[in-house]
Design an enzyme around this catalytic site. Structure first.
Site, mmCIF file in Angstrom:
data_model
loop_
_atom_site.group_PDB
_atom_site.id
_atom_site.type_symbol
_atom_site.label_atom_id
_atom_site.label_comp_id
_atom_site.label_asym_id
_atom_site.label_seq_id
_atom_site.Cartn_x
_atom_site.Cartn_y
_atom_site.Cartn_z
ATOM 1 N N ASP A 1 47.666 58.621 -32.351
ATOM 2 C CA ASP A 1 46.543 59.086 -33.165
ATOM 3 C C ASP A 1 47.038 60.076 -34.225
ATOM 4 O O ASP A 1 48.154 60.597 -34.148
ATOM 5 C CB ASP A 1 45.522 59.761 -32.233
ATOM 6 C CG ASP A 1 44.115 59.808 -32.800
ATOM 7 O OD1 ASP A 1 43.933 59.499 -33.990
ATOM 8 O OD2 ASP A 1 43.188 60.170 -32.045
ATOM 9 N N ASP B 1 36.041 54.973 -35.616
ATOM 10 C CA ASP B 1 35.368 55.644 -34.500
ATOM 11 C C ASP B 1 33.910 55.215 -34.396
ATOM 12 O O ASP B 1 33.207 55.661 -33.488
ATOM 13 C CB ASP B 1 35.451 57.169 -34.671
ATOM 14 C CG ASP B 1 36.804 57.698 -34.234
ATOM 15 O OD1 ASP B 1 37.538 56.954 -33.544
ATOM 16 O OD2 ASP B 1 37.136 58.844 -34.587
HETATM 17 C C1 DGJ Z 1 40.215 60.048 -32.921
HETATM 18 C C2 DGJ Z 1 40.286 58.676 -32.374
HETATM 19 O O1 DGJ Z 1 39.895 57.744 -33.336
HETATM 20 C C3 DGJ Z 1 39.424 58.578 -31.139
HETATM 21 O O2 DGJ Z 1 39.405 57.270 -30.657
HETATM 22 C C4 DGJ Z 1 39.947 59.539 -30.114
HETATM 23 O O3 DGJ Z 1 41.212 59.133 -29.685
HETATM 24 C C5 DGJ Z 1 39.987 60.945 -30.679
HETATM 25 N N1 DGJ Z 1 40.662 61.000 -31.925
HETATM 26 C C6 DGJ Z 1 40.641 61.879 -29.701
HETATM 27 O O4 DGJ Z 1 40.853 63.128 -30.223
#
Ligand code: DGJ
Length: 753
Positions: free
Chosen positions: A483, A553
């Site tokens: 990430d 997200d």
């Molecule tokens: C952003 C990601 O897109 C989410 O799926 C998740 O992993 C969060 N960060 C966690 O901080």
């Protein structure tokens, strides 16, 4: 596929099955000019397309009006300040401060295969199935050489181009612009209306929406100066002819295989000629080359389609599936996973994870992914990044114990990292405050309470890599989510001198690539998913390292229709990270049926991101069937040709797309009715890509429902077990199900009988 040089006319001709790309060396000054890019042509002298081929319109023979000639010339590699006032593709500043530059043709070589680009992701192919042309140009005054390399593959119509700049002079020079793609083209259409520019734009939770604008005079385009691809823009430019549709008409697509700052521009001049450029953003970029040093610019992709947007999509999908994505997972069905992020956020421990795993196993889910919060001191997003050591207050007994227990249940185990980041409240920051990217004497900007590590520094990369690798070696981890939750700001590196500060963003990107390359070499069995606060780093560069990328997200299926429509314009469905979420959706609060959430996620990698111990009995009961559908159709979804049939973004009512097997014996149509309006019965949609002479059995799949009042089965107006000819489906159409309600959907399967 072929690449030839016609000595007499001094023409280079690059041919794929359906496309030709032609350049010529003109004039006794050796200008390399762009002649043609489009539908495949036979061999002929096309130099008539250049308006200045006869004296007095040769630059060398018309010194009194040289500027007039250079102004309209179709330069293959435009330099700076030589009479052409359009945007150049390369800028090199000398010690004396000058940037005048005119690269001239020197030599070329044509060879089988394709060389890799040092430190950068790039397409690849077999020796026999790939051809490359390397053209050397040089500015004779400052002695800088430019190697333009073009490559084609026998099984796709894409033309690749990259550029290397070499300082052959005795003095250092500063490369201030090095755009990988630069094409001068006419883009005339019979009806003389302007072409449209297609871009993919958005923001967090609304990534890659398709947007059109008329190509006006002057500049228009896309860019990122955020140190990553960004939620906001995609390194892509589409040129769409006025008459183009999904399935017919001329479309050009330009894409950059890069994950850092970029700029893509279309410049329309007074003669209605277009100059298309795409490459590293010259803003916040420069690179000093000492004598003998070179700079490698990333690879760009050029696609021409006369089969509309769909034709362009097929070329990009096949190119990326066959010539960019690597590793053992590329052609494999991925395990159906459950991720705990939206289920628990930071509030979890081993018991909670095991409870999710037990229930998931019952439902046929194959892998548990432990997201953010398992390491260091991390109960909120305010601390812990950089301390990649398991937090045993949460994961009691340690990581290996948890992973073994999850494995004993029959599930694989995956884990989340954010290796590029550092929290001010972390042991790593306390030990190395200068490892954060920042400008001396200025308070750096925090985003999500974190700073960015300076990946241009080897000691930083090595330290973080060793921590990540130690965790991966400590237990049976089979999936990794990488990430990256903020953009780069405060561009300053403690390790770079004043002359080199503008190199930081590109060096950061090279550092990132080096880490991911190392990771995939050291752990080739791990399924690797890139992610950046949702889909901010969904780019072809990342695909070279990970076969899938988290799309967004936002898992609300209606929002996802638009996000996945834009993403799938370029990227194969096998790359789109997609999960089933809980309702009300955490981003938009919308309540949709469980079936629709699954149907939309089935177009991607497929998984669940919800607390499976808390959903309704009815939803839980639907999961095994959804998982079974994934297994039944994922080979088709990963390998087939994708067709867009209708767009909710355009009609505001419903969405429809299809994947057809390469042999056209099978297809899967996804139909989503977002809004039910009176008279929706007239939705008879034509189904493209089939064999008109074959007969297909038409069935609707059952994917489970949430609300008791919803219909148990979906029937098609043509009946539950219809058989239809391909031509009827293609040219007369298939009536879609008549739903009484919003956010309803169906998967319709066609199989040759
Ligand atoms: C952003 C990601 O897109 C989410 O799926 C998740 O992993 C969060 N960060 C966690 O901080």
């Amino acid at each position: 596929m072929n690449i030839r040089y016609f000595e007499k006319d001094r023409i280079f001709k690059i041919d794929t099955d359906h496309v030709s790309y032609v350049m010529a060396v003109m004039d006794d000054q050796q200008f390399l000019e762009h002649v043609y890019f489009g539908r495949r042509l036979g061999d002929s002298d096309l130099r008539y397309l250049l308006r200045h081929q006869e004296p007095p319109f040769l630059a060398s023979q018309n010194p009194g009006d040289r500027g007039k000639v250079l102004l309209v010339m179709q330069h293959e590699l435009p330099g700076e300040l030589t009479g052409d006032h359009r945007e150049g593709a390369v800028t090199v500043r000398t010690q004396a401060g000058h940037t005048a530059l005119q690269p001239y043709y020197v030599s070329h070589r044509i060879y089988r295969g394709k060389e890799s680009l040092p430190g950068l992701p790039a397409t690849f192919g077999s020796e026999e199935g790939t051809m490359s042309l390397e053209i050397t140009l040089e500015d004779p005054v400052i002695h800088v050489r430019f190697l333009l390399t073009y490559s084609v593959f026998e099984d796709t119509d894409a033309v690749m181009r990259s550029m290397r700049i070499i300082n052959d002079g005795g003095q250092p020079v500063r490369v201030e612009k090095a755009l990988s793609l630069s094409t001068d083209m006419g883009c005339a259409d019979g009806d003389q209306r302007p072409w449209r520019l297609l871009t993919l734009d958005g923001m967090w939770v609304r990534e890659r929406h398709m947007n059109y604008r008329e190509i006006g005079y002057g500049f228009q385009g896309v860019s990122s100066n955020r140190g990553e691809t960004s939620h906001q823009e995609q390194p892509f430019l589409g040129l769409v002819s006025p008459s183009a549709t999904q399935h017919a008409g001329e479309v050009y697509g330009f894409h950059l295989i890069y994950s850092g700052n970029f700029r893509g521009q279309v410049e329309r001049d007074a003669y209605d000629a277009l100059r298309v450029t795409l490459g590293i953003n010259p803003d916040r970029f420069s690179f000093v080359l000492q004598p003998g040093e070179s700079f490698q610019a990333p690879e760009g992709v050029m696609v021409y389609s006369r089969e509309g947007l769909g034709g362009m999509t097929h070329t990009f999908h096949d190119l990326y599936r066959n010539h960019l994505i690597r590793g053992i997972w590329r052609d494999k069905k991925r395990p159906v996973l459950i991720n705990n992020w939206e289920a628990t956020y930071f509030d979890f421990d081993n018991e909670k994870l095991l409870a999710i795993a037990r229930e998931a196993k019952e439902c046929g889910i194959e892998m548990l992914v432990m997201d953010d919060g398992w390491f260091g001191k991390r109960d909120l997003d305010v601390s812990g990044l950089g301390d990649w050591v398991v937090n045993e207050n949460k994961i009691r007994g340690g990581l290996k114990k948890l992973v073994d227990e999850v494995n004993a249940l029959g599930l694989k185990f995956g884990i989340w990292f954010e290796p590029e980041m550092i929290s001010p409240d972390s042991d790593l920051y306390r030990a190395h405050p200068d490892w954060a990217i920042r400008v001396p004497d200025r308070e750096p900007c925090q985003m999500r309470n974190q700073y960015v590590l300076d990946l241009s520094r080897k000691e930083v990369r090595d330290t973080v890599y060793d921590m990540v690798a130690a965790v991966l070696r400590s237990a049976n981890i089979e999936y990794l989510k990488w990430d990256m939750n903020r953009t780069l700001t405060d561009f300053g590196s403690a390790a770079l001198g004043a002359e080199n500060q503008d190199e930081l963003c590109h060096r950061y990107c090279l550092g990132l690539y080096e880490m991911q390359d190392r990771l995939t070499r050291d752990f080739p069995h791990i399924l690797f998913e890139n992610c950046s606060g949702g889909g901010a780093r969904f780019d072809p560069g990342m695909l070279y390292y990970s076969p899938q990328i988290w799309c967004s997200d936002d898992m609300d299926p209606v929002e996802r229709l638009m996000i996945q429509e834009g993403t799938s314009l370029l990227y194969p469905l096998s790359t789109m990270g997609a999960h089933v979420c809980v309702v009300p959706n955490h981003v938009v609060g919308r309540v949709t049926s469980f079936a629709t959430r699954a149907n939309v996620a089935l177009a991607g990698t497929f998984g669940y991101e919800l607390d499976i111990t808390k959903i309704s009995e009815e939803e839980r009961a639907a999961i095994p069937n959804q998982v079974a559908l994934y297994h039944k159709y994922n080979d088709l979804i990963r390998r087939g040709d994708y067709y867009r049939i209708a767009s909710y973004r355009e009609n505001h009512l419903y969405d429809c797309y299809e994947v057809v097997s390469k042999d056209r014996t099978e297809a899967l149509i996804t139909y989503v009715q977002v809004l039910n309006v009176p008279d929706d019965r007239s939705r008879i949609l034509r189904i493209p890509g089939l064999d008109p002479d074959r007969e297909y059995a038409v069935t609707v799949e059952h994917t489970g429902f949430t609300a008791p009042e919803e219909d148990r089965t979906v029937t098609l107006p043509v009946g539950p077990r219809a058989r239809m000819r391909g031509d009827a489906l293609m040219y007369a159409g298939l009536p879609m199900p008549d739903f009484r309600g919003d956010f309803r959907s169906a998967l319709i399967h066609l199989e040759e009988v």
